[in-house]
Motif scaffolding. Structure first.
Motif, short mmCIF file in Angstrom:
data_model
loop_
_atom_site.label_atom_id
_atom_site.label_comp_id
_atom_site.label_asym_id
_atom_site.label_seq_id
_atom_site.Cartn_x
_atom_site.Cartn_y
_atom_site.Cartn_z
N TYR A 75 0.83 -1.20 0.00
CA TYR A 75 0.00 0.00 0.00
C TYR A 75 0.87 1.25 0.00
O TYR A 75 0.64 2.18 -0.79
CB TYR A 75 -0.93 -0.01 1.21
N GLU A 76 1.88 1.28 0.86
CA GLU A 76 2.75 2.45 0.93
C GLU A 76 3.50 2.65 -0.38
O GLU A 76 3.64 3.78 -0.85
CB GLU A 76 3.71 2.34 2.11
N ALA A 77 3.98 1.58 -0.99
CA ALA A 77 4.70 1.69 -2.26
C ALA A 77 3.79 2.22 -3.37
O ALA A 77 4.18 3.11 -4.14
CB ALA A 77 5.29 0.33 -2.64
N VAL A 78 2.59 1.69 -3.45
CA VAL A 78 1.65 2.12 -4.50
C VAL A 78 1.21 3.56 -4.26
O VAL A 78 1.17 4.38 -5.18
CB VAL A 78 0.44 1.16 -4.58
N ARG A 79 0.90 3.89 -3.02
CA ARG A 79 0.49 5.26 -2.68
C ARG A 79 1.60 6.25 -3.00
O ARG A 79 1.37 7.29 -3.62
CB ARG A 79 0.10 5.34 -1.21
N ALA A 80 2.84 5.90 -2.62
CA ALA A 80 3.98 6.79 -2.87
C ALA A 80 4.25 6.98 -4.36
O ALA A 80 4.77 8.01 -4.78
CB ALA A 80 5.23 6.25 -2.17
N SER A 81 3.86 6.01 -5.18
CA SER A 81 4.08 6.11 -6.63
C SER A 81 3.14 7.11 -7.28
O SER A 81 3.36 7.51 -8.42
CB SER A 81 3.89 4.74 -7.29
N GLY A 82 2.07 7.46 -6.58
CA GLY A 82 1.08 8.37 -7.14
C GLY A 82 -0.05 7.67 -7.87
O GLY A 82 -0.95 8.32 -8.41
N ALA A 83 -0.04 6.34 -7.88
CA ALA A 83 -1.13 5.59 -8.52
C ALA A 83 -2.44 5.86 -7.77
O ALA A 83 -2.45 6.14 -6.57
CB ALA A 83 -0.83 4.09 -8.51
N PHE A 99 -6.52 -3.45 -0.33
CA PHE A 99 -6.81 -2.16 -0.95
C PHE A 99 -6.91 -2.39 -2.45
O PHE A 99 -6.48 -3.42 -2.97
CB PHE A 99 -5.74 -1.11 -0.62
N PHE A 100 -7.52 -1.44 -3.16
CA PHE A 100 -7.61 -1.50 -4.61
C PHE A 100 -6.83 -0.31 -5.17
O PHE A 100 -6.93 0.80 -4.65
CB PHE A 100 -9.05 -1.35 -5.11
N ALA A 101 -6.10 -0.57 -6.25
CA ALA A 101 -5.40 0.50 -6.97
C ALA A 101 -5.67 0.33 -8.46
O ALA A 101 -5.94 -0.78 -8.93
CB ALA A 101 -3.91 0.44 -6.68
N ARG A 102 -5.58 1.43 -9.20
CA ARG A 102 -5.76 1.37 -10.65
C ARG A 102 -4.39 1.29 -11.30
O ARG A 102 -3.51 2.10 -11.01
CB ARG A 102 -6.52 2.60 -11.14
N ASP A 103 -4.20 0.30 -12.18
CA ASP A 103 -2.91 0.15 -12.87
C ASP A 103 -2.84 1.11 -14.06
O ASP A 103 -3.83 1.77 -14.39
CB ASP A 103 -2.66 -1.33 -13.25
#
Length: 116
Positions: A75-83, A99-103
């Motif tokens: 989660y922290e890595a994806v959030r920090a990437s701006g995704a 959590f869900f993220a958009r690729d």
């Protein structure tokens, strides 16, 4: 962080019929919450596919699920990437933290770990 499995989530209005069809190919039901059902290979349990009518606790149904050993680090890595975070990190009642993220292709990815 390591990945335990990647599972496609197929939206289906006919999950029972899907289970019957994929049963012909050797997959067996390993989880069924009514709105989501997962089938797996008995010989290779990590080979799975899920059929989902909807996601009852999220704003959208994800396109695929990735189980990791440390969902908080993911989660922290994806959030920090701006995704885009589509569904924030939370504990679900059926024993997962996700959590869900958009690729970059617009697909919604459900990133999860099983709670112990």
């Amino acid at each position: 962080m390591s990945v335990h499995r990647v599972v496609p989530n197929v939206r289906s209005d006919a999950p029972r019929e899907s289970a019957e069809f994929y049963g012909l190919l050797g997959l067996e039901e390993v989880m069924n919450h009514g709105w989501i059902m997962t089938l797996a290979s008995p010989a290779h349990p990590g080979a799975q596919v899920s059929f989902m009518t909807e996601d009852l606790t999220a704003p959208v149904a994800p396109d695929l699920s990735i189980e990791v050993d440390d969902v908080d680090a993911a989660y922290e890595a994806v959030r920090a990437s701006g995704a885009e975070i589509v569904h924030t990190l939370r504990d679900e009642e059926w024993g997962v933290r996700r959590f869900f993220a958009r690729d970059p292709n617009g697909r919604v990815v459900n990133v999860l770990s099983h709670r112990r």
